[in-house]
Design an enzyme around this catalytic site. Structure first.
Site, PDB file in Angstrom:
ATOM      1  N   TYR A  87       0.791  -1.243   0.000  1.00  0.00           N
ATOM      2  CA  TYR A  87       0.000   0.000   0.000  1.00  0.00           C
ATOM      3  C   TYR A  87       0.820   1.288   0.000  1.00  0.00           C
ATOM      4  CZ  TYR A  87      -2.584  -3.753   2.411  1.00  0.00           C
ATOM      5  OH  TYR A  87      -3.100  -4.965   2.817  1.00  0.00           O
ATOM      6  N   HIS A  88       1.865   1.356  -0.802  1.00  0.00           N
ATOM      7  CA  HIS A  88       2.688   2.563  -0.829  1.00  0.00           C
ATOM      8  C   HIS A  88       2.877   3.119  -2.246  1.00  0.00           C
ATOM      9  CE1 HIS A  88       4.738   0.838   3.041  1.00  0.00           C
ATOM     10  NE2 HIS A  88       3.566   1.382   3.302  1.00  0.00           N
TER      11      HIS A  88
END
Length: 529
Positions: free
Chosen positions: A464-465
């Site tokens: 999730y980056h």
């Protein structure tokens, strides 16, 4: 007419709304596509496990099939709620390595070196340990140590020591490398999102208007200057508000490039393909997409002490009555930063998150029994992807081609193999002996590099980056979307302020750096620097 219109009330947008509305003579409109952050699981740290798959607060993205991952379409959760992803994330407070920001400057982000950004990290931070040379003690963003830890979390740290790994009690201190407890963006046992930290304290300001369920469809222009935003509210369109000074996009690495392209700013051929009039041919919009790819090594636990089996009623009572117990945990309590044998410099290139639960497919695939998981991601991927339009309809999600493992030399995949072997090494230590059950993933049969590669292609996921799709760059960089002041090239009165402007991924979680970007952007916008 407003002085400033901010599109996106996420990690960056809430910061800007606070800072820009400090002057009562300045009017600010903040548009958020999602709802208010009323949901109780948003504020209870352990509630993040219950938010998985909750489409009411999540953009619920899925990537295009990825050829390097068996043509799998990967799930990309992103916050669609006040606070954005800071309202649904695992709250790990990480800044990255100091040299990451010096590298940004070398890539054209003038003024974004470590010495320049540190004051903004400190201005944002309200660390429960107090102020120091590297930390802020009274900033709006609560940063705290854990109130509760699962019994397996110290076991993981002891196993790390037995594996010969260094210890670190502050990943944001003088040295990043080592293993320890994460500090989290929490205050008094509750999540401290950007909405909690920056928006709620100033929501009553008469010069700040917040509109939820507001989906922006395009930016309007007059004489080459951004002068407003067209948007719909709860599906009803036709709203248009004007901006006297600036329009600021804070939608993140997917939504900001999408809105630029819908507004006629992006790769010309791609815009024409969708019948969009080209205002500025800016080929870098949507490109340079980077993300941390993650592997999960999972073992069964021989004792029922993990978060797989919990008494939710008891946890809820402990939390809501006393702000104590497992409800205050971010689940990923411990972890660290290490250098793999393939590290290209003295910065850690691997990040670990230990989870005392079986976490398969982001927790969406509930496995029977009890177990524990070690996430490891490669921090400095060479692979690049792209965000593009699926259509000219603002209601259609953008197309995400993540580009995982597509680097020409295959370096990313080689480091991922090392990540799996490191995970197994830690789990093999004596500290885990009383708890060690069978290995579920990759599975005992996967021992050779080829077998581990097969596991990676079948099971690796995003942690999730996503960043980089509106990157900062020099004037002579054809792929740069914004300049060092975050102004969109080719037009006036339009900036992008979010993780999309990062020219390169930082070595760690991206939430705190995104808030830092907004803190510094506020000073840029107001002419303070």
């Amino acid at each position: 007419m407003y002085d400033y219109i901010i599109v996106g009330a996420g990690s960056a947008g809430c910061v800007l709304a606070n800072r820009l509305s400090e002057d009562p003579a300045v009017s600010v409109l903040l548009l958020e596509a999602g709802p208010s952050d009323w949901h109780p699981f948003v504020h209870m740290p352990a509630g993040l496990a219950k938010l998985v798959g909750n489409k009411g607060v999540n953009w619920d993205y899925n990537t295009a099939p990825d050829p390097e991952l068996g043509n799998r379409s990967l799930w990309w959760p992103r916050g669609k709620v006040l606070g954005g992803s800071s309202s649904i994330n695992a709250m790990c407070y990480i800044r990255g390595h100091a040299r990451d920001y010096d590298e940004w400057q070398s890539l054209g982000a003038e003024g974004w070196n470590w010495n320049a950004v540190l004051p903004y990290f400190k201005r944002s931070e309200g660390n429960s340990r107090g102020a120091s040379e590297l930390h802020g003690g009274d900033g709006p963003l609560g940063v705290s140590d854990h109130r509760y830890g699962n019994p397996l979390s110290p076991v993981f740290l002891e196993a790390s020591k037995q594996a010969g790994l260094p210890v670190n009690d502050d990943f944001n201190g003088a040295q990043q490398e080592g293993m320890g407890w994460y500090q989290t963006t929490t205050r008094n046992g509750a999540r401290c999102s950007s909405a909690d930290a920056y928006l709620k304290p100033v929501r009553a300001r008469p010069n700040l208007k917040v509109v939820t369920h507001a989906l922006a469809s395009r930016v309007t222009f007059e004489d080459g200057r951004a002068n407003g935003v067209v948007y719909s509210v709860a599906g009803k369109g036709g709203f248009c508000e004007g901006a006297r000074r600036e329009v600021i996009l804070c939608g993140g690495a997917i939504n900001s490039p999408q809105l630029l392209m819908l507004s006629g700013i992006g790769p010309a051929a791609h815009l024409r393909q969708h019948g969009i009039e080209v205002r500025v041919d800016l080929p870098g919009v949507g490109g340079n997409l980077q993300d941390h790819l993650d592997t999960c090594t999972i073992r069964r636990c021989t004792q029922d002490i993990t978060y797989d089996k919990t008494n939710d009623v008891l946890i809820g009572l402990q939390y809501y009555l006393f702000k104590q117990g497992p409800g205050t945990s971010n689940i990923a309590e411990t972890g660290g930063f290490l250098r793999s044998p393939l590290a290209e410099d003295d910065r850690p290139d691997l990040q670990l998150h230990f989870v005392p639960a079986q976490l398969d497919d982001h927790g969406r695939n509930r496995l029977p029994g009890s177990g524990y998981t070690l996430h490891v991601c490669f921090l400095r991927p060479k692979s690049r992807g792209r965000v593009s339009l699926a259509s000219a309809n603002p209601g259609d999600k953008a197309r995400i081609d993540p580009g995982y493992l597509n680097d020409a030399g295959g370096f990313d995949l080689k480091v991922m193999i090392e990540a799996v072997r490191l995970s197994r090494k830690i789990f093999a230590q004596e500290a885990f002996a009383p708890f060690r059950g069978p290995e579920l993933f990759p599975g005992e049969q996967a021992q050779s590099d080829a077998e581990i590669v097969d596991f990676i292609r079948r099971k690796a996921e995003s942690i999730y980056h996503p960043v980089g799709t509106c990157k900062i760059g020099r004037d002579d960089d054809p792929d740069a979307v914004v300049d060092a002041q975050l102004r969109v090239r080719g037009v006036k009165g339009l900036r992008v302020v979010d993780a999309s402007v990062m020219p390169k991924l930082i070595g760690g979680n991206t939430n705190a750096p995104t808030m830092m970007i907004a803190e510094r952007a506020a000073d840029l916008i107001l002419g303070r620097i």
